[in-house]
Design an enzyme around this catalytic site. Structure first.
Site, short mmCIF file in Angstrom:
data_model
loop_
_atom_site.label_atom_id
_atom_site.label_comp_id
_atom_site.label_asym_id
_atom_site.label_seq_id
_atom_site.Cartn_x
_atom_site.Cartn_y
_atom_site.Cartn_z
N ASP A 175 27.93 -10.12 5.11
CA ASP A 175 27.24 -8.77 5.55
C ASP A 175 26.25 -8.66 5.12
O ASP A 175 24.82 -8.52 5.02
CB ASP A 175 27.86 -7.97 4.25
CG ASP A 175 27.84 -6.58 4.46
OD1 ASP A 175 27.40 -6.35 6.06
OD2 ASP A 175 27.59 -5.84 3.28
N CYS A 230 35.50 6.11 20.42
CA CYS A 230 34.59 5.94 19.61
C CYS A 230 32.90 6.54 20.02
O CYS A 230 32.72 7.89 19.26
CB CYS A 230 34.48 4.90 18.54
SG CYS A 230 33.68 3.92 20.62
N GLN A 267 25.00 6.69 2.12
CA GLN A 267 24.47 5.89 0.76
C GLN A 267 22.81 6.04 1.48
O GLN A 267 22.48 5.09 -0.20
CB GLN A 267 24.76 4.48 1.40
CG GLN A 267 26.48 3.63 2.17
CD GLN A 267 25.75 2.22 2.97
OE1 GLN A 267 25.74 1.12 2.13
NE2 GLN A 267 26.57 2.79 3.98
#
Length: 379
Positions: free
Chosen positions: A134, A194, A220
């Protein structure tokens, strides 16, 4: 031992240590990815969390001299929680996205990758390796796509035939030459669920994401959340699962294969009010082991305030008053003022005006004035 035998041994070993899927690709440059990243950069669609050097992201040999192969791994994670607690009028709850259930996946995958590195070096002592999850330079998704783990969906996630898109990804670059696997054919077809369901329109088109609009990114951030996205947040504290939940490929996909990935319901769906007064130590003790805690408690507390406004939770008003008046962090004071106006009636105007008279931060003053305007429009 031939390289074909070594590959078979690696596949068997990966299964023995709890890797759900493994794929192999060359360490050649990611040329299509380079074009996409350059486009994203020009459009301002990047989040800022990723590696900024496009050459490092697309040239594996810049990361490891003599690189020949990249090994991609995937671990399936749960999409459903056993006995999830309900958010009630008396006890409102927020929610962490599924990728933040259980132990931090960075640690889980790094552990698996380290074992594979050791196994490979025992078989080929001269082998050199690096691995990442990641936060590394390479794109986990681009590697997994080329290694045949899954196809890159219109929701910008890797979709596997076995686990849908509910997979964690990691990769290992090595100087050992291993036969590459064949990439899967993209199978989204004409489906746009989506794209249609994205709460903020962050999915600009299939496979293209404006990270600056993505709720997973917005949760975040540490500053004030732009007002146009606050009511889109709902009760999300970290991340967003909407584009995965609506995907037909994820229908019926729910795997509980790894104990460390099982969620603690009280952490994955925590009560909102206690979050507002939680200190650093308590936050770290309760949430420190999940990936959603990596930015600290301030974004989570800001999001909890917005979630309480979403629920119009009048029980939260005393705590919000306290935060607006006394919290040392401008983002929390200002967001509390906005939430008070969303929840309360014109009677709250006096409290906001008192706070305005004491406030010196310009951004907080704007939020208080915004709140006063909201209340006046309610009367």
């Amino acid at each position: 031992m031939t390289n074909a035998q070594l590959k078979e041994e690696l596949i068997a070993y990966s299964k023995s240590i709890g890797v759900d899927k493994i794929g192999f690709t060359s360490a050649d440059p990611f040329l299509q990815l380079k074009d996409r990243l350059q486009t994203q950069q020009k459009l301002g669609y990047q989040s800022g969390f990723e590696e900024s050097d496009i050459e490092k992201r697309t040239q594996p040999k810049r990361l490891l001299e003599g690189a020949r192969t990249i090994i991609s791994i995937a671990l399936g994670y749960p999409s459903k929680m056993n006995n999830p607690p309900k958010s009630t009028k008396e006890e409102r709850r927020g929610v962490f996205c599924r990728a933040s259930w259980g132990k931090d996946y960075h640690d889980v995958l790094r552990g698996r990758l380290q074992k594979i590195e050791t196994f490979l070096q025992n078989r080929v002592p001269e082998a050199r390796t690096i691995s990442m999850v990641d936060t590394g330079e390479l794109s986990d998704r681009a590697v997994a796509e080329r290694a045949g783990i899954g196809w890159s969906g219109k929701n910008c996630a890797i979709i596997t035939p076995e686990f849908g898109s509910y997979v964690y990804l990691g990769e290992l670059v090595t100087t050992v030459s291993l036969e590459p696997d064949i990439p899967l054919t993209e199978q989204c077809g004409t489906c746009t669920r989506c794209i249609d369901a994205c709460p903020t329109g962050a999915l600009v088109q299939g496979g293209q994401l404006d990270s600056q609009k993505c709720i997973a990114y917005l949760t975040q951030t540490k500053n004030f959340l732009p007002e146009q996205y606050r009511k889109k947040l709902g009760n999300r504290l970290y991340g967003c699962d909407t584009c995965q939940q609506v995907c037909p490929e994820n229908k019926g996909k729910d795997f509980h294969l790894h104990d460390e990935m099982e969620p603690d319901p009280e952490i994955a769906k925590p009560k909102l009010l206690p979050l507002l007064t939680m200190g650093n130590r308590e936050f770290k003790e309760k949430f420190g082991h999940v990936s959603g805690s990596w930015r600290g408690k301030k974004p989570i507390q800001r999001n909890a305030i917005i979630a309480l406004a979403h629920f119009k939770d009048h029980q939260a008003l005393p705590v919000l008053h306290e935060l607006m008046q006394k919290d040392p962090r401008p983002v929390i004071r200002g967001t509390a003022a906005w939430a008070i106006a969303q929840i309360g009636s014109i009677e709250e105007k006096n409290r906001l005006e008192q706070a305005k008279n004491k406030e010196i931060d310009e951004e907080v003053l704007l939020e208080i004035e915004k709140g006063i305007s909201i209340l006046e429009n309610k009367s």
